[in-house]
Enzyme design. Structure first.
Site, PDB file in Angstrom:
ATOM      1  N   ILE A   1       0.852  -1.206   0.000  1.00  0.00           N
ATOM      2  CA  ILE A   1       0.000   0.000   0.000  1.00  0.00           C
ATOM      3  C   ILE A   1       0.883   1.250   0.000  1.00  0.00           C
ATOM      4  O   ILE A   1       1.840   1.340   0.783  1.00  0.00           O
ATOM      5  CB  ILE A   1      -0.926   0.045   1.248  1.00  0.00           C
ATOM      6  CG1 ILE A   1      -1.637  -1.309   1.446  1.00  0.00           C
ATOM      7  CG2 ILE A   1      -1.939   1.183   1.143  1.00  0.00           C
ATOM      8  CD1 ILE A   1      -2.458  -1.402   2.736  1.00  0.00           C
TER       9      ILE A   1
ATOM     10  N   GLY B   1       1.387   5.418   0.627  1.00  0.00           N
ATOM     11  CA  GLY B   1       0.817   6.528   1.416  1.00  0.00           C
ATOM     12  C   GLY B   1       0.157   6.093   2.712  1.00  0.00           C
ATOM     13  O   GLY B   1      -1.001   6.423   2.973  1.00  0.00           O
ATOM     14  N   CYS B   2       0.937   5.360   3.566  1.00  0.00           N
ATOM     15  CA  CYS B   2       0.344   4.808   4.795  1.00  0.00           C
ATOM     16  C   CYS B   2       0.622   5.631   6.053  1.00  0.00           C
ATOM     17  O   CYS B   2       0.360   5.170   7.157  1.00  0.00           O
ATOM     18  CB  CYS B   2       0.843   3.378   5.016  1.00  0.00           C
ATOM     19  SG  CYS B   2       0.235   2.241   3.776  1.00  0.00           S
TER      20      CYS B   2
ATOM     21  N   SER C   1      -0.909   8.259   6.996  1.00  0.00           N
ATOM     22  CA  SER C   1      -2.144   8.823   7.565  1.00  0.00           C
ATOM     23  C   SER C   1      -3.359   8.323   6.780  1.00  0.00           C
ATOM     24  O   SER C   1      -3.220   7.624   5.771  1.00  0.00           O
ATOM     25  CB  SER C   1      -2.096  10.361   7.529  1.00  0.00           C
ATOM     26  OG  SER C   1      -2.033  10.811   6.176  1.00  0.00           O
ATOM     27  N   GLY C   2      -4.529   8.713   7.274  1.00  0.00           N
ATOM     28  CA  GLY C   2      -5.790   8.565   6.536  1.00  0.00           C
ATOM     29  C   GLY C   2      -6.141   7.166   6.064  1.00  0.00           C
ATOM     30  O   GLY C   2      -6.008   6.171   6.784  1.00  0.00           O
ATOM     31  N   ILE C   3      -6.599   7.110   4.825  1.00  0.00           N
ATOM     32  CA  ILE C   3      -7.147   5.871   4.256  1.00  0.00           C
ATOM     33  C   ILE C   3      -6.059   4.793   4.166  1.00  0.00           C
ATOM     34  O   ILE C   3      -6.298   3.628   4.507  1.00  0.00           O
ATOM     35  CB  ILE C   3      -7.760   6.161   2.854  1.00  0.00           C
ATOM     36  CG1 ILE C   3      -8.913   7.171   2.974  1.00  0.00           C
ATOM     37  CG2 ILE C   3      -8.233   4.874   2.193  1.00  0.00           C
ATOM     38  CD1 ILE C   3      -9.442   7.699   1.632  1.00  0.00           C
TER      39      ILE C   3
ATOM     40  N   SER D   1     -11.478   8.626  -6.904  1.00  0.00           N
ATOM     41  CA  SER D   1     -12.353   9.548  -6.175  1.00  0.00           C
ATOM     42  C   SER D   1     -13.649   9.658  -6.958  1.00  0.00           C
ATOM     43  O   SER D   1     -13.663   9.415  -8.171  1.00  0.00           O
ATOM     44  CB  SER D   1     -11.700  10.933  -6.099  1.00  0.00           C
ATOM     45  OG  SER D   1     -12.632  11.911  -5.693  1.00  0.00           O
TER      46      SER D   1
ATOM     47  N   TYR E   1      -7.319  18.755  -9.451  1.00  0.00           N
ATOM     48  CA  TYR E   1      -7.419  17.481  -8.710  1.00  0.00           C
ATOM     49  C   TYR E   1      -8.342  16.522  -9.463  1.00  0.00           C
ATOM     50  O   TYR E   1      -7.980  15.355  -9.706  1.00  0.00           O
ATOM     51  CB  TYR E   1      -7.947  17.747  -7.292  1.00  0.00           C
ATOM     52  CG  TYR E   1      -8.206  16.484  -6.504  1.00  0.00           C
ATOM     53  CD1 TYR E   1      -7.143  15.733  -5.993  1.00  0.00           C
ATOM     54  CD2 TYR E   1      -9.500  16.021  -6.279  1.00  0.00           C
ATOM     55  CE1 TYR E   1      -7.370  14.564  -5.275  1.00  0.00           C
ATOM     56  CE2 TYR E   1      -9.741  14.855  -5.560  1.00  0.00           C
ATOM     57  CZ  TYR E   1      -8.670  14.134  -5.063  1.00  0.00           C
ATOM     58  OH  TYR E   1      -8.897  12.968  -4.361  1.00  0.00           O
TER      59      TYR E   1
END
Ligand SMILES: NC(=O)C1=CN([C@@H]2O[C@H](COP(=O)(O)OP(=O)(O)OC[C@H]3O[C@@H](n4cnc5c(N)ncnc54)[C@H](OP(=O)(O)O)[C@@H]3O)[C@@H](O)[C@H]2O)C=CC1
Ligand SMILES: CC1=C(/C=C/C(C)=C/C=C/C(C)=C/C=O)C(C)(C)CCC1
Length: 317
Positions: A11, A13-14, A16-18, A144, A157
């Protein structure tokens, strides 16, 4: 290291967040079916993840450095994995950008594409050839709802997520031939640092180059509505993690996965009128005419959304 029978899940981008919640949820799977390689660009930001992972840290969860914007970093990370074997790649790392385009430097826009679009492609290019050779694997992209429907003042974005949707729609067909599965996850607003970063960012800015009317529409019409939408429709990162786990565990995973049933009518509008006029005018009306009533209308929508819409989304429950 993964034990035999365990799926290796990487994974991005671990910190923070999702990404953080997905890593923890999969690493804490009761049947211990996953070995999670939770990656982040700066290991100094690991504490929240390590704390949330508890006993799983060092057993079903390991950490690695990975910056999706750097070829070297991506290569080094994948080369560091035993046999470069990744069963499930979850592309989660991403950044937001809102505001009038007149006041956003092109370099800032490029950074969004470098992370949200080329970052994902860089990961796929590194992992996909091994998956194709092995005739198996699952590539998941956290896109998204803005990859399917644009939202005013989120021009760049949304464009980065639309680009990703188009890219993956093409690739999914080829990958099917190699028994590699591709799934998109399309959340609406989620309470993470993404929201806080957006608010902090716009508070600091003066919007040079944008005229007073545009700045007024952004600050006094869009932003309050956006805050309201997060309050009334916002999901938690755990909601999204549950959806992703369901997608991984499905016998035949869907390609598109909207996580919030309240966005289904917005996306449906787009396909109901191929001229695009219905969507543009509906958004205009919601923002400029219903703006002050947004809170009431969104709350009503939340309670009125019928079962048939829920069944078209991937439910976190
Ligand atoms: N929150 C929301 O409302 C929604 C979010 N999404 C998408 O969900 C994904 C996760 O966002 P979310 O959890 O909400 O936001 P966060 O800001 O909490 O998390 C984003 C993560 O991405 C990481 N990241 C940013 N740039 C890079 C990079 N170059 N290399 C590696 N990691 C990087 C951040 O790391 P660092 O700590 O180093 O900055 C952070 O860990 C994004 O793709 C976002 O577009 C989709 C729909 C709604
Ligand atoms: C629905 C809607 C609005 C805002 C939507 C927002 C703010 C969505 C945010 C989505 C996110 C954050 C996705 C991340 O990838 C407006 C324009 C206020 C008014 C019209 C209806």
């Amino acid at each position: 290291m993964a034990t035999p029978g365990q799926k290796v899940v990487l994974i991005t981008g671990c910190s923070s967040g999702i990404g953080l919640r997905m890593a923890v949820m999969l690493a804490k799977d009761e049947q211990k079916r996953y070995h999670v390689i939770a990656t982040m660009r700066d290991l100094k930001r690991k504490d929240k993840l390590v704390e949330a992972a508890g006993d799983a840290y060092g057993k079903t969860l390991s950490l690695a450095v990975l910056d999706v914007c750097t070829d070297e970093s991506v290569k080094q990370c994948i080369n560091g994995i035993k046999d470069r074997h990744v069963d499930v790649l979850i592309n989660n790392a991403g950044i937001g950008l809102v505001g009038p385009i007149e006041s956003i430097p092109i370099d800032e826009m490029k950074k969004v594409f470098e992370t949200n679009f080329f970052g994902v492609i860089r990961m796929i290019k590194e992992v996909m050839p091994d998956m194709k050779r092995r005739k198996g694997g699952h590539i998941i992209v956290v896109s998204s709802v803005m990859g399917l429907q644009g939202v005013v003042f989120n021009d760049v974005y949304a464009a980065s997520k639309f680009a990703m949707e188009g890219f993956c729609e093409c690739l999914a067909v080829q990958l099917l031939k190699f028994k590699v599965t591709m799934s998109m996850i399309e959340p609406g607003p989620v309470h993470t640092e993404f929201e806080a970063k957006m608010i902090q960012d716009v508070q600091q800015k003066e919007f040079p180059g944008a005229d007073a009317d545009t700045v007024n529409y952004f600050k006094n019409v869009y932003l309050p509505s956006s805050v309201d939408i997060f309050e009334t429709l916002g999901q938690t990162p755990d909601d999204i993690a549950r959806c992703v786990k369901k997608v991984i565990e499905a016998s035949s995973p869907r390609f598109r996965n909207l996580t919030n049933p309240l966005y289904t009518p917005i996306v449906a509008l787009k396909y109901a009128d191929e001229t695009g006029g219905l969507s543009v005018h509906a958004f205009y009306h919601m923002l400029f005419n219903l703006g002050p009533l947004m809170h009431v209308s969104m709350t009503a929508m939340k309670y009125l959304t019928c079962g048939c819409l829920r069944s078209r989304t991937i439910s976190p429950n």
